[in-house]
Scaffold this motif. Structure first.
Motif, PDB file in Angstrom:
ATOM      1  N   SER A 115       0.805  -1.226   0.000  1.00  0.00           N
ATOM      2  CA  SER A 115       0.000   0.000   0.000  1.00  0.00           C
ATOM      3  C   SER A 115       0.835   1.272   0.000  1.00  0.00           C
ATOM      4  O   SER A 115       0.294   2.372  -0.143  1.00  0.00           O
ATOM      5  CB  SER A 115      -0.942   0.011   1.202  1.00  0.00           C
ATOM      6  N   ILE A 116       2.163   1.162   0.164  1.00  0.00           N
ATOM      7  CA  ILE A 116       3.014   2.354   0.085  1.00  0.00           C
ATOM      8  C   ILE A 116       3.025   2.826  -1.368  1.00  0.00           C
ATOM      9  O   ILE A 116       3.351   2.072  -2.277  1.00  0.00           O
ATOM     10  CB  ILE A 116       4.450   2.055   0.567  1.00  0.00           C
ATOM     11  N   GLN A 117       2.670   4.076  -1.566  1.00  0.00           N
ATOM     12  CA  GLN A 117       2.514   4.591  -2.936  1.00  0.00           C
ATOM     13  C   GLN A 117       3.790   5.251  -3.452  1.00  0.00           C
ATOM     14  O   GLN A 117       4.546   5.824  -2.673  1.00  0.00           O
ATOM     15  CB  GLN A 117       1.351   5.579  -2.968  1.00  0.00           C
ATOM     16  N   PRO A 118       4.017   5.228  -4.759  1.00  0.00           N
ATOM     17  CA  PRO A 118       3.243   4.406  -5.674  1.00  0.00           C
ATOM     18  C   PRO A 118       3.708   2.958  -5.659  1.00  0.00           C
ATOM     19  O   PRO A 118       4.894   2.695  -5.427  1.00  0.00           O
ATOM     20  CB  PRO A 118       3.536   5.049  -7.034  1.00  0.00           C
ATOM     21  N   ASN A 119       2.770   2.024  -5.863  1.00  0.00           N
ATOM     22  CA  ASN A 119       3.210   0.656  -6.102  1.00  0.00           C
ATOM     23  C   ASN A 119       3.318   0.455  -7.614  1.00  0.00           C
ATOM     24  O   ASN A 119       3.141   1.396  -8.387  1.00  0.00           O
ATOM     25  CB  ASN A 119       2.323  -0.372  -5.403  1.00  0.00           C
ATOM     26  N   GLY A 120       3.655  -0.751  -8.038  1.00  0.00           N
ATOM     27  CA  GLY A 120       3.959  -0.878  -9.457  1.00  0.00           C
ATOM     28  C   GLY A 120       3.811  -2.274 -10.009  1.00  0.00           C
ATOM     29  O   GLY A 120       3.451  -3.223  -9.301  1.00  0.00           O
ATOM     30  N   PRO A 153       6.393  -1.164  -2.479  1.00  0.00           N
ATOM     31  CA  PRO A 153       6.317   0.055  -3.280  1.00  0.00           C
ATOM     32  C   PRO A 153       7.306   0.068  -4.445  1.00  0.00           C
ATOM     33  O   PRO A 153       8.192  -0.787  -4.524  1.00  0.00           O
ATOM     34  CB  PRO A 153       6.688   1.137  -2.262  1.00  0.00           C
ATOM     35  N   MET A 154       7.136   1.052  -5.318  1.00  0.00           N
ATOM     36  CA  MET A 154       8.171   1.342  -6.297  1.00  0.00           C
ATOM     37  C   MET A 154       9.410   1.812  -5.536  1.00  0.00           C
ATOM     38  O   MET A 154       9.310   2.608  -4.593  1.00  0.00           O
ATOM     39  CB  MET A 154       7.728   2.430  -7.265  1.00  0.00           C
ATOM     40  N   LEU A 155      10.573   1.323  -5.941  1.00  0.00           N
ATOM     41  CA  LEU A 155      11.830   1.774  -5.347  1.00  0.00           C
ATOM     42  C   LEU A 155      12.332   3.043  -6.027  1.00  0.00           C
ATOM     43  O   LEU A 155      12.768   3.995  -5.355  1.00  0.00           O
ATOM     44  CB  LEU A 155      12.882   0.671  -5.445  1.00  0.00           C
ATOM     45  N   LEU A 156      12.259   3.029  -7.357  1.00  0.00           N
ATOM     46  CA  LEU A 156      12.684   4.176  -8.174  1.00  0.00           C
ATOM     47  C   LEU A 156      11.587   4.516  -9.157  1.00  0.00           C
ATOM     48  O   LEU A 156      10.954   3.613  -9.730  1.00  0.00           O
ATOM     49  CB  LEU A 156      13.956   3.850  -8.956  1.00  0.00           C
ATOM     50  N   ILE A 157      11.371   5.806  -9.374  1.00  0.00           N
ATOM     51  CA  ILE A 157      10.443   6.284 -10.392  1.00  0.00           C
ATOM     52  C   ILE A 157      11.176   7.342 -11.212  1.00  0.00           C
ATOM     53  O   ILE A 157      11.553   8.393 -10.696  1.00  0.00           O
ATOM     54  CB  ILE A 157       9.164   6.897  -9.789  1.00  0.00           C
ATOM     55  N   GLN A 160      14.337   8.609  -9.679  1.00  0.00           N
ATOM     56  CA  GLN A 160      14.240   9.231  -8.363  1.00  0.00           C
ATOM     57  C   GLN A 160      13.829   8.196  -7.315  1.00  0.00           C
ATOM     58  O   GLN A 160      12.949   7.367  -7.567  1.00  0.00           O
ATOM     59  CB  GLN A 160      13.212  10.368  -8.376  1.00  0.00           C
ATOM     60  N   ILE A 161      14.455   8.266  -6.148  1.00  0.00           N
ATOM     61  CA  ILE A 161      14.096   7.367  -5.057  1.00  0.00           C
ATOM     62  C   ILE A 161      12.709   7.736  -4.536  1.00  0.00           C
ATOM     63  O   ILE A 161      12.370   8.916  -4.400  1.00  0.00           O
ATOM     64  CB  ILE A 161      15.142   7.458  -3.925  1.00  0.00           C
ATOM     65  N   ASN A 162      11.911   6.733  -4.269  1.00  0.00           N
ATOM     66  CA  ASN A 162      10.572   6.941  -3.716  1.00  0.00           C
ATOM     67  C   ASN A 162      10.661   7.873  -2.507  1.00  0.00           C
ATOM     68  O   ASN A 162      11.411   7.613  -1.568  1.00  0.00           O
ATOM     69  CB  ASN A 162       9.984   5.589  -3.304  1.00  0.00           C
ATOM     70  N   ASP A 163       9.905   8.978  -2.536  1.00  0.00           N
ATOM     71  CA  ASP A 163      10.039   9.979  -1.476  1.00  0.00           C
ATOM     72  C   ASP A 163       9.430   9.542  -0.152  1.00  0.00           C
ATOM     73  O   ASP A 163       9.513  10.272   0.843  1.00  0.00           O
ATOM     74  CB  ASP A 163       9.481  11.334  -1.916  1.00  0.00           C
ATOM     75  N   ARG A 164       8.836   8.349  -0.104  1.00  0.00           N
ATOM     76  CA  ARG A 164       8.342   7.817   1.168  1.00  0.00           C
ATOM     77  C   ARG A 164       9.468   7.193   1.995  1.00  0.00           C
ATOM     78  O   ARG A 164       9.276   6.901   3.176  1.00  0.00           O
ATOM     79  CB  ARG A 164       7.267   6.755   0.914  1.00  0.00           C
ATOM     80  N   PHE A 165      10.629   6.977   1.381  1.00  0.00           N
ATOM     81  CA  PHE A 165      11.729   6.306   2.069  1.00  0.00           C
ATOM     82  C   PHE A 165      12.539   7.293   2.897  1.00  0.00           C
ATOM     83  O   PHE A 165      12.773   8.436   2.466  1.00  0.00           O
ATOM     84  CB  PHE A 165      12.651   5.602   1.074  1.00  0.00           C
ATOM     85  N   PHE A 197      14.713   0.464   3.045  1.00  0.00           N
ATOM     86  CA  PHE A 197      14.249   0.736   1.684  1.00  0.00           C
ATOM     87  C   PHE A 197      15.170   1.712   0.955  1.00  0.00           C
ATOM     88  O   PHE A 197      15.438   1.555  -0.238  1.00  0.00           O
ATOM     89  CB  PHE A 197      12.838   1.325   1.719  1.00  0.00           C
ATOM     90  N   HIS A 198      15.648   2.734   1.653  1.00  0.00           N
ATOM     91  CA  HIS A 198      16.431   3.775   0.999  1.00  0.00           C
ATOM     92  C   HIS A 198      17.743   3.200   0.445  1.00  0.00           C
ATOM     93  O   HIS A 198      18.121   3.477  -0.709  1.00  0.00           O
ATOM     94  CB  HIS A 198      16.717   4.919   1.977  1.00  0.00           C
ATOM     95  N   THR A 199      18.425   2.389   1.246  1.00  0.00           N
ATOM     96  CA  THR A 199      19.665   1.758   0.786  1.00  0.00           C
ATOM     97  C   THR A 199      19.394   0.843  -0.397  1.00  0.00           C
ATOM     98  O   THR A 199      20.155   0.822  -1.378  1.00  0.00           O
ATOM     99  CB  THR A 199      20.320   0.966   1.928  1.00  0.00           C
TER     100      THR A 199
END
Length: 253
Positions: A115-120, A153-157, A160-165, A197-199
């Motif tokens: 559920s962490i957006q965006p998923n993919g 979630p998407m890791l990269l979009i 760019q790194i997912n801003d939820r991380f 997630f960020h790493t």
């Protein structure tokens, strides 16, 4: 005779390079990274045995199915996140048939990381090319899929790194993910120890050169590579899978 032998060796080299597995150290962490060349190998998804309709559940069962059908398993990895009934939580496509529809529900606590957006969606199209798309972009594309799994979630979009991380997050798990580095080059990675997630996202961006990458799953994630065995989470952490990525060869094991 010498030319024939050299030709055979070249064929073995091409086979080895089609599914290439390496340990990569990034940010003092070790990851198993597997590259699949879609122009040389078929990457497919497997949930249930077509003869019994029973879920494979684990990589070893799928490997044994391959042996029974004269196909050696070269590579396998668990696919997207699933629900408590051990069914894919989001889109799942095998052989061009949608077995589970795209899931665009937001904010469901029971869905966890999904559920962490965006998923993919990771998708392989009928022309043999692959892509990672956000779920909303995948829907907007309206293109048929040959194989597809939804996770999050998407890791990269778009690089760019997912801003939820959070950079220094203390949420550490074994993690697996995938990107389509080019339309014919798919890159999988699984951590050999818990990471945040960020790493994990930076691994895909800064080390593996991906622009769009999708998280597959966490603590239960394992890869299997023929000749190398298993990598990822310890076996005692692993639970039954709902979907499994696989690369088979038609050669007898």
């Amino acid at each position: 005779m010498i030319l024939a032998l050299l030709g055979g060796l070249a064929g073995c080299s091409r086979q080895a390079q089609a599914v290439d597995s390496d340990d990569v150290v990034f940010d003092s962490q070790t990851f198993r990274v597997v590259n699949v060349d879609l122009e040389r190998e078929t990457l497919s998804l497997h949930w249930k045995d077509p003869e019994s309709s029973q879920p494979y559940g684990d990589i070893e069962t799928l490997r044994q199915w391959g042996i029974a059908h004269d196909r050696r398993l070269l590579f396998a990895a668990n696919a997207g996140i699933y629900d408590r009934q051990f069914a894919p939580l989001g889109l799942y496509v095998e052989h061009g048939k949608t077995l589970v529809p795209l899931n665009l529900v937001r904010g469901n606590p029971a869905a966890g990381n999904f559920s962490i957006q965006p998923n993919g969606v990771f998708v392989i199209y009928p022309d043999g090319t692959a892509a990672v798309r956000t779920s909303t972009d995948y829907k907007a594309d309206a293109k048929p899929a040959q194989w597809a799994t939804q996770s999050g979630p998407m890791l990269l979009i778009n690089g760019q790194i997912n801003d939820r991380f959070v950079d220094d997050s203390a949420s550490l798990k074994w993690r697996s993910g995938v990107c389509a580095k080019t339309p014919h080059r798919v890159v999988f990675a699984v951590s050999e120890a818990p990471v945040n997630f960020h790493t994990f996202a930076r691994l895909f961006r800064d080390e593996l050169g991906c622009r769009d990458a999708l998280y597959l799953d966490g603590t239960i994630s394992q890869f299997y590579v023929d000749g190398d065995g298993y990598a990822g989470a310890p076996t005692f952490m692993v639970k039954p899978y709902a979907g499994i990525f696989a690369v088979f060869t038609s050669d007898k094991p």
